[in-house]
Design an enzyme around this catalytic site. Structure first.
Site, PDB file in Angstrom:
ATOM      1  N   LYS A  79      74.660 -13.664  14.059  1.00 54.51           N
ATOM      2  CA  LYS A  79      74.435 -14.885  13.403  1.00 54.51           C
ATOM      3  C   LYS A  79      72.947 -15.223  13.347  1.00 54.51           C
ATOM      4  O   LYS A  79      72.105 -14.833  14.256  1.00 54.51           O
ATOM      5  CB  LYS A  79      75.222 -16.089  14.466  1.00 54.51           C
ATOM      6  CG  LYS A  79      74.936 -17.534  13.848  1.00 54.51           C
ATOM      7  CD  LYS A  79      75.423 -18.510  14.854  1.00 54.51           C
ATOM      8  CE  LYS A  79      75.329 -20.011  14.373  1.00 54.51           C
ATOM      9  NZ  LYS A  79      75.963 -20.951  15.181  1.00 54.51           N
ATOM     10  N   SER A 154      79.159 -24.067  13.099  1.00 50.18           N
ATOM     11  CA  SER A 154      77.830 -23.600  12.411  1.00 50.18           C
ATOM     12  C   SER A 154      78.018 -22.019  12.097  1.00 50.18           C
ATOM     13  O   SER A 154      77.263 -21.714  11.262  1.00 50.18           O
ATOM     14  CB  SER A 154      76.514 -23.954  12.943  1.00 50.18           C
ATOM     15  OG  SER A 154      76.672 -23.277  14.287  1.00 50.18           O
ATOM     16  N   SER A 178      80.923 -24.721  17.494  1.00 44.72           N
ATOM     17  CA  SER A 178      80.311 -23.941  16.387  1.00 44.72           C
ATOM     18  C   SER A 178      80.986 -22.491  16.296  1.00 44.72           C
ATOM     19  O   SER A 178      80.788 -21.746  15.302  1.00 44.72           O
ATOM     20  CB  SER A 178      78.816 -23.717  16.517  1.00 44.72           C
ATOM     21  OG  SER A 178      78.446 -25.089  15.674  1.00 44.72           O
TER      22      SER A 178
END
Lengths: 487, 95, 485
Positions: A79, A154, A178
């Site tokens: 990420k 996210s 997330s």
């Protein structure tokens, strides 16, 4: 042989070991897939093709020499919130569009030391603030199951990548859901460990008392494999806990007979989409068929978790993001008239709407005259919520329920209503507030969109979650379901 | 309780965020919604409840007083927009 | 206009906030060096720069130092203290917040005693002392339209020591400040160097009519970086406030900067706007917990403090209390003095006279610290011993001292090389006395007629003849004997 891109981390590890293929071959296959298909998803901010091939080649040499680490030659995606030395780390923001970190996050370092091959950095909601990936400066990520839908957020780029078979595994971070919410919405496994289990050093902070790094994979076994490498004490993180990391793979095959599974009545109240609820109940029935017993538990303050979160998280974020002032790194506004103008424009232009909104919410709840009514009050309610869980775990080994109230929603659907967006995390936020380990496991489809079973454990009890999910996956095929366009 | 434009201006100033007029209008509306939403907390009975700042009940670990860092100024300043003679530059600060 | 010092009818109320830089090797939350004077930003690492993703880890030493200070001022050392973030934007504050302590500081409820204007002992309350990180520096010189930021100092550990508003004059404020300055150096927790900014002070000053209970509105004076400036700045501010009120105005609560060049205080309105620091517990740091055993271990390690040392010097060495006070003003000076005494034996008062007198004078003249003395304690002991055993007189010793200061070697070498050894041989002195008596018959007659004062004239003559080397006591005795025969 199953196509390389469809294999799990565990299968790939075995194939590499047997010499069925090399890491360079595997890496090239996945890079080709990303090159061919990512324009449909926008899951990547940066693809690190040449670095990945170089790492893969070193991994192959190490394997031949018999010295490879636990993840030697296995491809993963980070990420874009994890700092990676020499590679852009954008955090999904214009503020960090050109930021090249001078250091590696501990998670990045540990995975590199284990021999993992990093294919690139995945797209995400800006500074991890969002539940749909629509707040990214680099555009929304699309759900591989339906490009009109959000992959969640996210960690949407990570979940979409793993669902689309761009990689068998990706890292993520979870502040209010997330990792788990995008995992549920893309049919992948997402694990958020206990707060303090994985180092936060080098993970760009959103809300420090809630943030925790974790993994997105397709199987619980893969998650256990990856987590075993990522977890552990880090002297550079004061909130990292110095406890030995168990071998998560060692017990994963054990039966769940006698496991006490808590069912929270409030989870199945109004607000849960009916079909989603049905899939979750079916999954719980599978656990029962494996010998688990269900116990009804009460989380009386559950409905307070979202408002609590939307005080605590913005408060911490408003302070954490003050360092972005255009001076030492990050976006700097041109031709500032004076210092105030430099600050206000660099931040005003560098941050997107949702980030600004959260910074302002946080500033407000901490400001003179409002601190007690909001921030302090939220800290107290947070204690009540943590107490609810503490009480529940006296009677059960884990809590099972839905990860999200519904399957993936359409991009654009909730973007104008922050409250609707925030409520998407209603089932996941509690684990962050209480610091508990939790995971989402794919448990079925609703109108061709995946939904997830949410498991929450007691502090440092990742082992039980992973075992329960693994046993469930031995009986079901949902984690093998692949979106049609990415077979 | 909702926010008015002056409050939003004050908050934006504290947070050092420059907003356009349009952004102000939207912010007043959306922030008010959020504040109204979190106002639910006032309904919780928290009499005598100790505020929780950390998810884990642990104490601060202490680091030995040893210098292990060396000068990496040039590398660290590669991300800075404006430096001169090793200093980070900002518009003149008036004292 | 009210003249300084004659603030009749007004009571002055002062509280001090002292920032003592703790003498650690590394920073409070990072492993960067705290050394002074490095090239800009060469001691600012990722944590000090507030880079995205980095985290603070607390330095063990700062906890020990704060606890030591707390015990030294009879304070409560908190078994649990919490770091909080103080949020504001300023270029020298890289994270946009300062890590400090607000609600649960590490030290609370301490005290310090000073001597007030009437010579009485006065208790000054210490509200709290908390740990925090220092900010960097803004540099304005030599840069046209910009300011330059040097973050070497960012993250340097500070102990902020906050007094109660118990001080009633600039003099008391300085006396208190000096006491704290002495204590932190005694404890070895701060070098107290005011020039380098490792010991700084802000003063909250207000005035109120005599007898009024309620406090007046205060102004906070900043940038007070020497004892002299502090006294001047407070007196200036007191005058300003009294003038203003007497002219029918009011004092506004504000921060004022002392300008030593112009000798005035002026308002810093820029710093005032929208002060809302939004303190909250720092989620990156956990509560600091200290056990009773730890506190006891720190207490065991406590060095002898000035007050105790002073009374010991009186008891053990028989010193006058004033001398003992001067000698214990700093631990280094006291240690130096004790080293001299130890090396000389039973000459404690002579040693004290030399340390306080000629040595202090020479150090002062060259602006040196005791640690930088040209003469080591062992060498000064050598000189004192020669006085004690009558090898040289006190007068000759001054000459020897100067030579030692100028680096000509230890006392014995100088005495030998310059032939300064005292004449103690009675027959030699008698011979000189006889000559002097023979050469001055008129004065001898006058003396014998009762003019006793002339003894000084004869002593002077004898000393002149012996180039000052004759033992003055012996000269006196022999003269008296011979003149009265």
């Amino acid at each position: 042989m199953t196509a390389l891109h469809s294999q799990t981390l565990t299968e790939l590890a075995s194939g590499l070991k047997k010499g069925e293929f090399t890491s360079v071959e595997l890496t090239q296959v996945l890079l080709d897939r990303i090159a061919a298909h990512d324009d449909k998803l926008n899951a990547f901010v940066t693809v690190t093709a040449s670095a990945a091939l170089a790492t893969a080649s070193r991994a192959d040499a190490a394997r031949v020499a018999g010295i490879g680490g636990a993840l030697n030659g296995l491809p993963i995606i980070h990420k874009d919130i994890f700092c990676t030395r020499g590679i852009k780390t954008t955090c999904g923001s214009k503020m960090l569009e050109n930021f090249v970190s001078p250091y590696d996050a501990t998670v990045v370092q540990k995975l590199a030391d284990a021999g993992a091959v990093v294919l690139g950095k995945s797209n995400m909601d800006e500074f991890a603030m969002g539940s749909s990936n629509e707040t990214s400066y680099f555009g929304p990520v699309k759900n591989p199951w339906n490009p009109e839908c959000s992959p969640g957020g996210s960690s949407g780029g990570s979940s979409a990548s793993v669902a689309a078979r761009f990689a068998p595994a990706a890292t993520g971070t979870d502040t209010g859901g997330s990792i788990r919410q995008p995992a549920a919405l893309t049919g992948t496994v997402g694990v958020k460990p206990t707060y303090g289990r994985v180092s936060r050093y080098g993970m760009i902070a959103f809300a420090s008392s809630l943030d925790q790094a974790g993994v997105i994979t397709r199987s619980s076994e893969d998650a256990a494999r990856l987590l075993g490498v990522m977890a552990g004490f880090d002297e550079r993180d004061s909130t990292s806990i110095d406890q030995p990391v168990p071998d998560y793979l060692a017990s994963i095959g054990d039966s769940i007979k006698g496991l006490r599974v808590g069912i929270v009545r409030q989870h199945f109240d109004a607000g849960l989409e009916e079909q989603t609820g049905a899939r979750v109940k079916e999954a719980i029935a599978v656990l029962e068929s494996l010998g688990a017993t269900t116990v009804e538990v009460d989380l009386p303050n559950l409905d307070m978790s979202v408002p609590t979160y939307y005080v605590v998280a913005p408060a911490e974020c408003s302070s954490n993001l003050s360092r972005f002032d255009g001076v030492r790194f990050g976006y700097r506004a041109d031709d500032a008239e004076d210092l105030l103008d430099l600050y206000c424009r660099s931040r005003g232009e560098g941050f997107g709407d949702e980030v600004k909104r959260r910074i302002m919410t946080g500033t407000y709840v901490l400001s003179a005259g409002y601190y007690d009514a909001y921030y302090l009050k939220a800290q107290q309610v947070r204690q009540l919520i943590a107490d609810d869980f503490r009480k529940a775990f006296a009677d059960v080994d884990l809590i099972a329920g839905p990860t999200t109230p519904s399957p993936a929603f359409k991009l654009g659907d909730k973007v104008d209503d922050p409250i609707q967006m925030y409520l998407n995390d209603i089932y996941t936020i509690g684990a962050n507030l209480a610091g508990l380990p939790a995971m989402s496991v794919p448990c079925g489809l609703v109108d061709d969109l995946p939904v997830g079973l949410h498991l929450v454990g007691a502090h440092f009890n990742e082992e039980t979650l992973l075992r329960c999910a693994h046993q469930y996956q031995q009986q079901t095929e949902w984690h093998k379901a692949c979106p049609e366009a990415f077979k | 309780m909702s926010l008015d434009k002056d409050q939003v201006r004050h908050i934006a100033m504290l947070a050092r965020l420059k907003l356009t007029d349009e952004e102000y209008a939207i912010s007043v509306q959306k922030l008010s919604k959020i504040v109204d939403f979190v106002d639910q907390l006032s309904a919780a009975d928290t009499t005598g409840v100790v505020p929780m700042a950390h998810p884990l009940d642990a104490a601060q670990r202490l680091r030995p007083d040893v210098v292990t860092e060396s000068n990496e100024r040039d590398r660290y300043q590669e991300n800075a927009a404006s430096v001169s003679a090793g200093l980070y530059l900002v518009p003149k600060v008036l004292e | 206009m009210s003249a300084a010092g004659s603030n009749s009818g007004w009571e002055v109320v002062i509280g001090l906030e002292i920032h003592a830089q703790l003498a650690t090797t590394s920073k409070i939350f990072s492993a960067s060096s705290t050394a002074y004077g490095a090239e800009p930003n060469t001691q600012a690492n990722l944590v000090d720069l507030g880079y995205p993703g980095v985290l603070p880890v607390l330095n063990k030493e700062v906890v020990r130092m704060a606890a030591l200070f707390g015990l030294a001022v009879n304070a409560t050392v908190a078994r649990r203290s919490v770091f909080a973030r103080k949020n504001y934007f300023y270029p020298d504050l890289p994270k946009g917040y300062q890590i400090s302590q607000l609600e649960l500081p590490i030290v609370e409820h301490g005290e310090m005693f000073i001597t007030d204007a009437d010579g009485n002992e006065k208790r000054i309350g210490i509200t709290r002392a908390h740990l925090e990180e220092d900010a960097g520096k803004s540099i304005h010189e030599g840069l046209d339209t910009s300011s330059g930021i040097d973050l070497n100092r960012a993250g340097t550990p500070l102990l902020e020591i906050v007094s109660e508003p118990d001080l009633r004059s600039a003099k008391e404020a300085v006396a208190y400040l000096k006491k704290i300055h002495t204590i932190v150096r005694y404890l070895g927790i701060s070098d107290g160097n005011m020039q380098e900014g490792s010991f700084r002070c802000d003063a909250n000053v207000s005035v109120r009519p005599m007898g009024q209970e309620e406090l007046g509105t205060r102004a906070e004076l900043k940038n007070l970086n020497s004892f002299r400036f502090i006294e001047k700045a407070i007196n200036l501010e007191v005058e300003r406030q009294i003038d203003r009120i007497e002219d029918g105005g009011t004092v506004v609560q504000e921060t004022r900067l002392y300008d030593s060049d112009k000798d005035e205080t002026r308002s810093m309105r820029s710093k005032e706007e929208a002060n809302d620091y939004r303190y909250f517990p720092d989620p990156d740091l956990l509560p600091v917990e200290i056990s009773d055993e730890y506190i006891e271990a720190v207490r065991e390690s406590m060095p002898e403090l000035p007050v105790a040392k002073q009374s010991r010097f009186v008891d053990e060495y028989g010193l006058k209390i004033d001398d003992a006070e001067i000698l214990t003003a700093s631990r280094a000076l006291a240690d130096y003095y004790e080293a001299v005494v130890e090396a000389t034996g039973a000459t404690a008062q002579i040693a004290a006279n030399w340390v306080i007198g000629d040595l202090a004078g020479a150090l002062n003249r060259e602006g040196k610290d005791i640690g930088e003395s040209n003469i080591s304690a062992a060498d000064l002991a050598g000189l004192v011993s020669r006085i004690h055993d009558n090898t040289i007189s006190g007068k000759i010793a001054k000459q020897v001292f100067e030579a030692m200061w100028d680096g000509e070697g230890p006392a014995d070498e100088i005495i030998a090389a310059k032939g300064l050894k005292q004449i103690t041989d009675s027959s030699a002195i008698e011979a000189v006395v006889d000559t002097v008596i023979a050469d001055n018959p008129e004065q001898v007659a006058e003396y014998k007629a009762g003019k006793d004062k002339l003894i000084g004239f004869f002593v002077g003559k004898v000393m002149q003849e012996t180039k000052g080397q004759a033992n003055p006591g012996q000269v006196n005795q022999i003269l008296k004997d011979k003149l009265s025969s």
